[in-house]
Design a protein around this motif. Structure first.
Motif, PDB file in Angstrom:
ATOM      1  N   VAL A  28       0.842  -1.201   0.000  1.00 27.58           N
ATOM      2  CA  VAL A  28       0.000   0.000   0.000  1.00 27.58           C
ATOM      3  C   VAL A  28       0.883   1.258   0.000  1.00 27.58           C
ATOM      4  CG1 VAL A  28      -1.750   1.275   1.295  1.00 27.58           C
ATOM      5  CG2 VAL A  28      -1.924  -1.217   1.081  1.00 27.58           C
ATOM      6  N   ARG A  29       1.963   1.237   0.800  1.00 27.50           N
ATOM      7  CA  ARG A  29       2.859   2.387   0.904  1.00 27.50           C
ATOM      8  C   ARG A  29       3.620   2.638  -0.395  1.00 27.50           C
ATOM      9  NH1 ARG A  29       6.273   0.175   4.024  1.00 27.50           N
ATOM     10  NH2 ARG A  29       4.935   0.273   5.833  1.00 27.50           N
ATOM     11  N   THR A  30       4.105   1.548  -1.004  1.00 23.74           N
ATOM     12  CA  THR A  30       4.990   1.691  -2.162  1.00 23.74           C
ATOM     13  C   THR A  30       4.210   1.786  -3.463  1.00 23.74           C
ATOM     14  OG1 THR A  30       6.565   0.293  -0.979  1.00 23.74           O
ATOM     15  CG2 THR A  30       7.020   0.698  -3.305  1.00 23.74           C
ATOM     16  N   TYR A  31       3.208   0.925  -3.618  1.00 26.13           N
ATOM     17  CA  TYR A  31       2.508   0.846  -4.906  1.00 26.13           C
ATOM     18  C   TYR A  31       1.255   1.714  -4.950  1.00 26.13           C
ATOM     19  CZ  TYR A  31       5.644  -3.128  -5.290  1.00 26.13           C
ATOM     20  OH  TYR A  31       6.758  -3.925  -5.306  1.00 26.13           O
ATOM     21  N   GLY A  32       0.751   2.109  -3.766  1.00 30.85           N
ATOM     22  CA  GLY A  32      -0.412   3.010  -3.745  1.00 30.85           C
ATOM     23  C   GLY A  32      -0.187   4.229  -4.639  1.00 30.85           C
ATOM     24  N   PRO A  33       0.940   4.943  -4.451  1.00 28.98           N
ATOM     25  CA  PRO A  33       1.173   6.128  -5.287  1.00 28.98           C
ATOM     26  C   PRO A  33       1.399   5.789  -6.765  1.00 28.98           C
ATOM     27  CG  PRO A  33       2.565   6.172  -3.314  1.00 28.98           C
ATOM     28  CD  PRO A  33       1.937   4.811  -3.384  1.00 28.98           C
ATOM     29  N   LEU A  34       1.762   4.540  -7.072  1.00 24.51           N
ATOM     30  CA  LEU A  34       2.090   4.177  -8.462  1.00 24.51           C
ATOM     31  C   LEU A  34       0.906   3.578  -9.216  1.00 24.51           C
ATOM     32  CD1 LEU A  34       5.623   2.603  -7.813  1.00 24.51           C
ATOM     33  CD2 LEU A  34       5.110   4.875  -8.712  1.00 24.51           C
ATOM     34  N   MET A  35       0.048   2.816  -8.516  1.00 21.35           N
ATOM     35  CA  MET A  35      -1.084   2.175  -9.215  1.00 21.35           C
ATOM     36  C   MET A  35      -2.433   2.595  -8.645  1.00 21.35           C
ATOM     37  SD  MET A  35      -1.077  -1.823  -7.860  1.00 21.35           S
ATOM     38  CE  MET A  35       0.563  -2.268  -8.351  1.00 21.35           C
ATOM     39  N   GLY A  36      -2.423   3.443  -7.623  1.00 22.74           N
ATOM     40  CA  GLY A  36      -3.656   3.850  -6.954  1.00 22.74           C
ATOM     41  C   GLY A  36      -3.841   3.008  -5.696  1.00 22.74           C
ATOM     42  N   GLU A  37      -4.234   3.688  -4.607  1.00 15.26           N
ATOM     43  CA  GLU A  37      -4.283   2.999  -3.313  1.00 15.26           C
ATOM     44  C   GLU A  37      -5.288   1.848  -3.309  1.00 15.26           C
ATOM     45  OE1 GLU A  37      -4.604   4.267   1.327  1.00 15.26           O
ATOM     46  OE2 GLU A  37      -3.512   5.520  -0.068  1.00 15.26           O
ATOM     47  N   ALA A  38      -6.453   2.064  -3.960  1.00 15.99           N
ATOM     48  CA  ALA A  38      -7.506   1.035  -3.946  1.00 15.99           C
ATOM     49  C   ALA A  38      -7.002  -0.232  -4.638  1.00 15.99           C
ATOM     50  CB  ALA A  38      -8.760   1.559  -4.622  1.00 15.99           C
ATOM     51  N   LYS A  39      -6.310  -0.050  -5.773  1.00 17.39           N
ATOM     52  CA  LYS A  39      -5.804  -1.196  -6.529  1.00 17.39           C
ATOM     53  C   LYS A  39      -4.723  -1.932  -5.735  1.00 17.39           C
ATOM     54  CE  LYS A  39      -4.834  -2.138 -11.357  1.00 17.39           C
ATOM     55  NZ  LYS A  39      -4.771  -1.511 -12.667  1.00 17.39           N
ATOM     56  N   ALA A  40      -3.840  -1.167  -5.108  1.00 17.34           N
ATOM     57  CA  ALA A  40      -2.766  -1.792  -4.319  1.00 17.34           C
ATOM     58  C   ALA A  40      -3.366  -2.583  -3.157  1.00 17.34           C
ATOM     59  CB  ALA A  40      -1.795  -0.722  -3.817  1.00 17.34           C
ATOM     60  N   GLU A  41      -4.352  -1.983  -2.498  1.00 17.83           N
ATOM     61  CA  GLU A  41      -5.046  -2.656  -1.382  1.00 17.83           C
ATOM     62  C   GLU A  41      -5.683  -3.956  -1.856  1.00 17.83           C
ATOM     63  OE1 GLU A  41      -5.869  -2.387   1.802  1.00 17.83           O
ATOM     64  OE2 GLU A  41      -5.372  -0.352   2.436  1.00 17.83           O
ATOM     65  N   GLN A  42      -6.403  -3.845  -2.968  1.00 13.21           N
ATOM     66  CA  GLN A  42      -7.188  -4.969  -3.495  1.00 13.21           C
ATOM     67  C   GLN A  42      -6.259  -6.102  -3.953  1.00 13.21           C
ATOM     68  OE1 GLN A  42      -9.287  -3.703  -6.967  1.00 13.21           O
ATOM     69  NE2 GLN A  42     -10.551  -5.529  -7.067  1.00 13.21           N
ATOM     70  N   VAL A 125       9.988  -5.270 -11.586  1.00  7.99           N
ATOM     71  CA  VAL A 125       9.801  -4.102 -10.714  1.00  7.99           C
ATOM     72  C   VAL A 125       8.946  -3.074 -11.442  1.00  7.99           C
ATOM     73  CG1 VAL A 125      12.047  -3.111 -11.434  1.00  7.99           C
ATOM     74  CG2 VAL A 125      11.033  -2.373  -9.292  1.00  7.99           C
ATOM     75  N   ILE A 126       8.019  -2.472 -10.701  1.00  8.74           N
ATOM     76  CA  ILE A 126       7.104  -1.503 -11.307  1.00  8.74           C
ATOM     77  C   ILE A 126       7.866  -0.226 -11.648  1.00  8.74           C
ATOM     78  CG2 ILE A 126       5.094  -0.035 -10.821  1.00  8.74           C
ATOM     79  CD1 ILE A 126       3.915  -2.327  -9.224  1.00  8.74           C
ATOM     80  N   LYS A 127       7.647   0.261 -12.871  1.00  5.03           N
ATOM     81  CA  LYS A 127       8.277   1.520 -13.275  1.00  5.03           C
ATOM     82  C   LYS A 127       7.854   2.623 -12.302  1.00  5.03           C
ATOM     83  CE  LYS A 127       8.866   0.940 -18.242  1.00  5.03           C
ATOM     84  NZ  LYS A 127       8.410   1.392 -19.573  1.00  5.03           N
ATOM     85  N   GLY A 128       8.795   3.445 -11.897  1.00  9.84           N
ATOM     86  CA  GLY A 128       8.506   4.509 -10.932  1.00  9.84           C
ATOM     87  C   GLY A 128       8.878   4.121  -9.521  1.00  9.84           C
ATOM     88  N   ASN A 129       9.152   2.830  -9.281  1.00  7.44           N
ATOM     89  CA  ASN A 129       9.624   2.400  -7.958  1.00  7.44           C
ATOM     90  C   ASN A 129      11.145   2.620  -7.946  1.00  7.44           C
ATOM     91  OD1 ASN A 129      10.047   1.297  -5.461  1.00  7.44           O
ATOM     92  ND2 ASN A 129       9.213  -0.739  -5.957  1.00  7.44           N
ATOM     93  N   ASP A 130      11.504   3.916  -7.907  1.00  6.32           N
ATOM     94  CA  ASP A 130      12.889   4.307  -8.181  1.00  6.32           C
ATOM     95  C   ASP A 130      13.874   3.801  -7.129  1.00  6.32           C
ATOM     96  OD1 ASP A 130      12.022   5.562 -10.458  1.00  6.32           O
ATOM     97  OD2 ASP A 130      11.815   7.521  -9.515  1.00  6.32           O
TER      98      ASP A 130
END
Ligand SMILES: CC(C)(COP(=O)(O)OP(=O)(O)OC[C@H]1O[C@@H](n2cnc3c(N)ncnc32)[C@H](O)[C@@H]1OP(=O)(O)O)[C@@H](O)C(=O)NCCC(=O)NCCS
Length: 168
Positions: A28-42, A125-130
């Motif tokens: 949620v912390r790392t991917y929320g900003p990259l894919m949207g919090e709801a999607k990361a949670e889900q 690794v997800i793009k943007g996870n610098d």
């Protein structure tokens, strides 16, 4: 001075709840900003329930390591598996307070040592996870492929990075 460093060891079934919570918070912390919090949670709720993490622990050709603080808290986790002949580091998560401590490198190296004989280790690794990308570059990974769906999550572009494993 007391030794406060986390120790790396093989994961056991007793660690399952803590590992599940660590992954979920990290997603949620790392991917929320990259894919949207709801999607990361889900996505994380679907993939990282304790029973699933416990099943992965027993999977053939897989290795699960944790970083445990002196008080027993699990502050790092690495999971690798060989799938269709390719070694993947499928998950690597370190609690924020332990980031920059060398624990992530220690977990990665524990995995690699357990797979001496494999030609290479790969990660997606997800793009943007610098921070993660910089970490893998520093550890000798190079980008081999760009994908437009992370592990089947549509609309989330990723990099595949690979590092050769030396035999000695
Ligand atoms: C990815 C992760 C395991 C790396 O562990 P870490 O302890 O943070 O890694 P390190 O601090 O050793 O290395 C990170 C590097 O990125 C740099 N960095 C820090 N913030 C950064 C940013 N916003 N952008 C780019 N680089 C950054 C650091 O300076 C360091 O590089 P350096 O050694 O050249 O100075 C950890 O950050 C983590 O758990 N992240 C959340 C989950 C995750 O993304 N996992 C990876 C899934 S593929």
């Amino acid at each position: 001075m007391p030794d406060t460093a986390a120790r790396i060891r093989h994961m056991t079934e007793a660690d399952t709840e803590q590992v599940s919570a660590l992954i979920h918070a990290s997603w949620v912390r790392t991917y929320g900003p990259l894919m949207g919090e709801a999607k990361a949670e889900q996505e994380s709720a679907m993939k990282h329930q304790p029973a699933m993490i416990a099943a992965d622990l027993k999977r053939m050709h897989s290795e699960s390591f944790v970083g445990a603080a002196p008080d027993g808290r699990i502050v790092g986790y690495a999971y690798a598996k060989v799938e269709k002949g390719v070694l993947w580091l499928d998950r690597l998560h370190v609690a924020p307070a332990e980031q920059g401590s060398g624990l992530a490198a220690g977990l990665l190296h524990a995995v690699i040592v357990n797979y001496v004989g494999e030609p290479s280790i790969s990660i997606e690794v997800i793009k943007g996870n610098d921070r993660a990308i910089r970490f893998y570059e520093r550890e000798g990974f190079v980008t081999t492929e760009e994908r437009d769906a992370c592990g089947g999550i549509g609309g989330v572009p990723t990099l595949v990075m690979r590092k050769a494993i030396s035999r000695a």
